[in-house]
Design an enzyme around this catalytic site. Structure first.
Site, PDB file in Angstrom:
ATOM      1  N   HIS B  67       0.818  -1.205   0.000  1.00  0.00           N
ATOM      2  CA  HIS B  67       0.000   0.000   0.000  1.00  0.00           C
ATOM      3  C   HIS B  67       0.864   1.273   0.000  1.00  0.00           C
ATOM      4  CE1 HIS B  67      -2.201   3.095   2.469  1.00  0.00           C
ATOM      5  NE2 HIS B  67      -3.001   2.973   1.431  1.00  0.00           N
ATOM      6  N   GLU B  70       1.906   1.855  -3.425  1.00  0.00           N
ATOM      7  CA  GLU B  70       0.782   2.429  -4.183  1.00  0.00           C
ATOM      8  C   GLU B  70       0.797   3.965  -4.033  1.00  0.00           C
ATOM      9  OE1 GLU B  70      -3.223   3.890  -3.219  1.00  0.00           O
ATOM     10  OE2 GLU B  70      -3.440   1.741  -2.798  1.00  0.00           O
ATOM     11  N   HIS B  71       0.994   4.456  -2.819  1.00  0.00           N
ATOM     12  CA  HIS B  71       1.089   5.904  -2.615  1.00  0.00           C
ATOM     13  C   HIS B  71       2.278   6.487  -3.394  1.00  0.00           C
ATOM     14  CE1 HIS B  71      -1.619   7.147   0.880  1.00  0.00           C
ATOM     15  NE2 HIS B  71      -1.979   5.911   0.602  1.00  0.00           N
ATOM     16  N   GLU B 147      -3.488   7.834   7.508  1.00  0.00           N
ATOM     17  CA  GLU B 147      -4.555   7.009   6.929  1.00  0.00           C
ATOM     18  C   GLU B 147      -4.883   5.840   7.859  1.00  0.00           C
ATOM     19  OE1 GLU B 147      -3.714   5.589   2.980  1.00  0.00           O
ATOM     20  OE2 GLU B 147      -5.674   4.614   2.790  1.00  0.00           O
TER      21      GLU B 147
END
Lengths: 431, 453
Positions: B67, B70-71, B147
């Site tokens: 993840h 992904e950022h 997040e």
């Protein structure tokens, strides 16, 4: 109140392009006085219908907060001749989907059904019964009240909900937009309150019917006639009062959450205000344009202070909020608030740069086809146009209106609608 | 046509050919597969790039790296600077985002159709040339930690789910949250992200899905032009990490600030490995629909409405996954009812199916909803692209979707009863409870509402 939902509402407005006209909307009145908007589209065997009433929370009487949502929730939990189980089973048998919602201004009921006559007919008959012959069974009301209270009590532990409720209460201290249901107000609602709210606010002359999909004009006319014929025949209702701008100020509420929730804003914009376009273009650069806005760059990209930060205008019947919102870990709350205020102050003072203005227009106009590329999206737009009485060529004219906006217009519109002396700040779970 | 036997038959009868267009597929020499579905209802297109690498491919110490990467995919290449990707998509009148799951990582743009080529150029560029700058990483890892706080740490129900997965699975990496453990995020380095990128971001580990107002031959040419030059690389061996058989009930309790208790029951269940031969996953899908597929399904009718035992009650099961499956039952007790009472209520519903099966009309109703849902899905290009991408991510060819719907249509009441007996046993159960803790008495405004100026 869910910020994400508000954001969606605003996005619906940002639809336009010079090369693509909006859908062709036909409009007429039913014999009961309901306004109908229809978009014919045979590309899929689906019919979508939305019926809107001016029956949102702002139409609740003082002391009856919660009655709008309860009324909307109960209409499909009992009609004459059928109980809630029979209704839900019938819908499921048909593969039909019933949904809806309540905001400050509106109560909505939405039906999605297959368009074949043996599905569509019975599904629309059910919707007709729900609209015209709800029975509001007493034991169902008591159960739904208990469930509402349970959900409310849970939500009142959540920092985002606490922040949002405090924000709306501070923006609208003496206005129905600021009133919110509490466990006590919901417990006090009687069946007679629900029946009276329904009779007063779900009338045929006040209804708007939006229909999109696989029907002819003649079929749509008979559908609209059927849906509205049996609605209560209430007269004109009281409107929503004018909003007085609040004194600016700051409220801090303690909470054990790891993250602080920050909201900053004021009552700012009515539906149909011509400044909407300048504000929409300007807000794209300020905090509306997703990953490319100033707030996102300053708060997230440069400083890593938050996962998301946004600003938006939510135009309502009366002045709806302008809001900046973000979440950040407790220790950073003051930093994030300071940065957000600086970004806003700078934008108010300077307006957008020429490059920002062009980027905003490019996106808002260029993305027009994406706003209307499904029946569901078309329905949302058409229902909104109908409910707020916007012109039928609203979508067609949107691109040219956006194109005409100048940096001077934006700065002037922000100066008129976002006056710093009225800005309200709410911080939940800050240090 | 009330309960058609075949989705294909119904769709042929009611849906215009354009909406039902089949897909077109081509594999480039570097192994990248391109799947195209033409849908000409509006002049837009959805473009997605899916990588077969998700949370389950991570190892201890660097959980969450899928993840995080992904950022970082939005943080620039030598030719497209940090933030420039988003700026170009916005300038094209488009929207973009990405999502990481346990099974995959996917990126998408929705744009006016004439912008497809530019989107492919951008995706191809970052498939190979990501910069992974240390300063950008240092900022972005803080965003990811925010997040995690937002979506998990401050959300009691998400936290409960995270704890449940960590107990239900002991060997299989599904025990780890996709967002990653906070300690791993705090200690992650740009080198970890780079290692992940080098391992998995290669055309032979990816596929492109395009749905919209396009000609498939044109799309294949564009794909060849933009993605064709990237070379394939060998991929790491994926170890199965099979979960040992669970042989006894597991229970856990989480205390968190909340008002509503939650009971969540997780039963180990199979998922589809062979579309044609499997039976049980389809029967479990229908069981889920009979229990909780609509407002008058058993859970709501019995537990919420008749017995008033719960304020809500639901079932959830996904028959497709790369890893092992779980059938969830969950809900919140009504005021005055306890968590054990709700647990007993949920168990009684399963026992009723085990003992007496399901009625023909319940099953028919679930199938009618299934068929209608297939047609409603055609209203969204994005949903169609997601369906293709998700099937492919678990190793099921997307063209098997019609066959899967047929299999669901053929599920019998006896099969539903059989899976209820077979899989809902305490030996296979993990039960998690949220024990709500009152907020400290500080909810009154700490400062009165005060003018700032």
């Amino acid at each position: 109140m869910n910020p994400a939902k508000f954001l969606t509402c605003l996005c619906l407005f940002l639809a336009a392009a010079p090369t693509h006209a909006g859908p062709t909307i036909e409009s007429w009145q039913t014999s009961s006085g309901a306004r109908v908007l229809f978009v014919e589209n045979h590309s899929l065997p689906i019919v979508d219908v939305q019926v809107d009433f001016a029956a949102g929370t702002a139409h609740e009487a003082e002391g009856k907060a919660g009655v709008a949502s309860l009324t909307q929730a109960l209409v499909d939990l009992g009609v004459s001749g059928m109980d809630e189980t029979q209704i839900a089973n019938r819908m499921a048998d048909l593969g039909a989907q019933l949904s809806g919602g309540v905001d400050t201004d509106r109560a909505s009921l939405r039906l999605r059904t297959l368009s074949m006559a043996d599905k569509r007919g019975p599904a629309l008959d059910m919707l007709t019964a729900i609209l015209s012959r709800p029975t509001f069974p007493a034991e169902v009301l008591e159960r739904e009240k208990a469930r509402t209270v349970a959900a409310l009590k849970e939500s009142l532990t959540r920092p985002d909900v606490i922040a949002s409720r405090a924000f709306w209460a501070a923006l609208y201290p003496a206005h129905p937009y600021g009133r919110q249901a509490t466990p006590d107000s919901v417990k006090a609602i009687l069946r007679d309150d629900v029946i009276a709210f329904h009779r007063a606010n779900y009338s045929g002359s006040q209804a708007t019917v939006a229909i999109v999909g696989d029907l002819s004009r003649a079929q749509a006319a008979s559908v609209a006639e059927q849906l509205t014929a049996g609605l209560p025949s209430g007269g004109a209702m009281a409107g929503i009062p004018i909003v007085q701008l609040p004194a600016g100020g700051e409220q801090r509420i303690a909470h054990p959450a790891l993250q602080a929730h920050l909201l900053l804003g004021l009552p700012a914009l009515r539906r149909g205000d011509p400044d909407f376009f300048a504000l929409a273009v300007g807000n794209y650069s300020l905090g509306g344009g997703g990953f490319v806005s100033r707030l996102m760059k300053e708060v997230r990209d440069k400083r890593g202070l938050a996962y998301s930060v946004h600003s938006y205008f939510l135009p309502l019947q009366q002045l709806g909020p302008f809001q900046i919102g973000l979440q950040t870990k407790k220790a950073q709350a003051s930093d994030a608030l300071r940065v957000s205020r600086e970004v806003l102050a700078d934008f108010l003072a300077q307006g957008p740069t020429e490059a920002e203005l062009q980027a905003a227009k490019q996106n808002l106009i260029g993305s027009f086809p994406l706003r209307l590329d499904s029946n569901r999206k078309i329905l949302e737009n058409v229902a909104m146009i109908g409910f707020y009485g916007l012109p039928l060529d609203y979508l067609d004219r949107y691109p040219e209106t956006i194109e005409r906006v100048t940096a001077v217009d934006i700065k002037a519109a922000f100066a008129r609608h976002v006056r710093p002396e009225h800005l309200v700040t709410v911080v939940v779970a800050g240090e | 046509m009330r309960h058609p036997r075949s989705i294909v038959l119904l769709l042929l009868l009611v849906a215009p050919a354009a909406a039902m267009a089949s897909t077109h597929e081509r594999q480039l020499a570097n192994g990248l597969r391109v799947i195209v579905k033409e849908d000409r209802r509006a002049p837009t297109v959805a473009h997605m790039v899916w990588y077969r690498a998700g949370g389950m491919d991570e190892t201890n110490g660097t959980t969450g790296v899928a993840h995080v990467l992904e950022h970082m995919m939005f943080k620039g290449t030598p030719s497209v600077g940090p933030g420039e990707f988003n700026r170009r998509v916005a300038a094209a009148g488009g929207r973009d985002n990405a999502f990481t799951s346990r099974d995959y990582t996917a990126y998408f743009q929705q744009v006016p159709k004439e912008k497809l080529s530019e989107m492919m150029q951008l995706e191809a560029d970052r498939m190979r040339h990501l910069t992974l700058d240390a300063n950008e990483f240092a900022q972005e890892i803080r965003v990811v930690m925010e997040e995690r706080r937002l979506r998990t740490d401050d959300q009691p129900q998400s936290l409960l789910f995270e704890h449940l997965a960590a107990v239900a699975f002991q060997a299989h990496p599904y025990r780890v949250p996709v967002i990653g453990w906070m300690s791993d995020l705090e200690n992650m380095t740009v080198a970890d992200a780079r290692f992940w990128y080098e391992q998995w971001y290669t055309p032979n580990n990816a596929y492109v899905v395009v749905v919209g107002d396009v000609d498939h031959q044109t799309v294949f040419q564009l794909a060849e032009r933009h993605y064709g030059a990237l070379s394939a690389r060998s991929l790491p061996v994926r170890k199965p990490q099979d979960e040992p058989v669970q042989a006894g009930i597991r229970r856990l309790t989480l205390k968190a600030p909340a008002d509503l208790p939650v009971v969540m029951m997780a039963y180990k269940a199979p998922v589809i490995r062979n579309v044609d031969e499997d039976v049980d996953p389809y029967a479990l899908e229908m069981l889920s629909a009979v229990l909780a597929g609509h407002e008058a399904a058993r859970f709501t009718r019995h537990l919420v409405r008749e017995q008033r035992l719960a304020v809500n009650a639901a079932a959830s099961y996904d028959s497709t996954a790369r890893g092992p499956g779980i059938f969830y039952l969950y809900g919140s007790p009504s005021e005055g009812k306890s968590r054990p009472q709700l647990e007993a209520g949920l168990r009684a519903e399963i026992a009723a199916v085990q003992d007496r099966g399901v009625a023909a009309d319940e099953l028919a109703r679930a199938k009618a909803q299934l068929i209608a849902g297939q047609i409603y899905k055609l209203d969204s290009m994005f949903a169609q692209a997601m369906e293709i991408g998700q099937l492919e991510s678990v190793g099921i060819h997307h063209t098997m979707n019609g066959r899967m719907i047929e299999k669901l249509q053929k599920v019998t009441a006896e099969q539903v009863q059989a899976v209820a007996k077979k899989y809902f046993r305490d030996e296979q159960l993990t039960l998690a409870e949220l024990d709500p803790q009152p907020l400290p008495q500080v909810l009154r405004p700490r400062s009165p509402f005060a003018p700032r100026h």
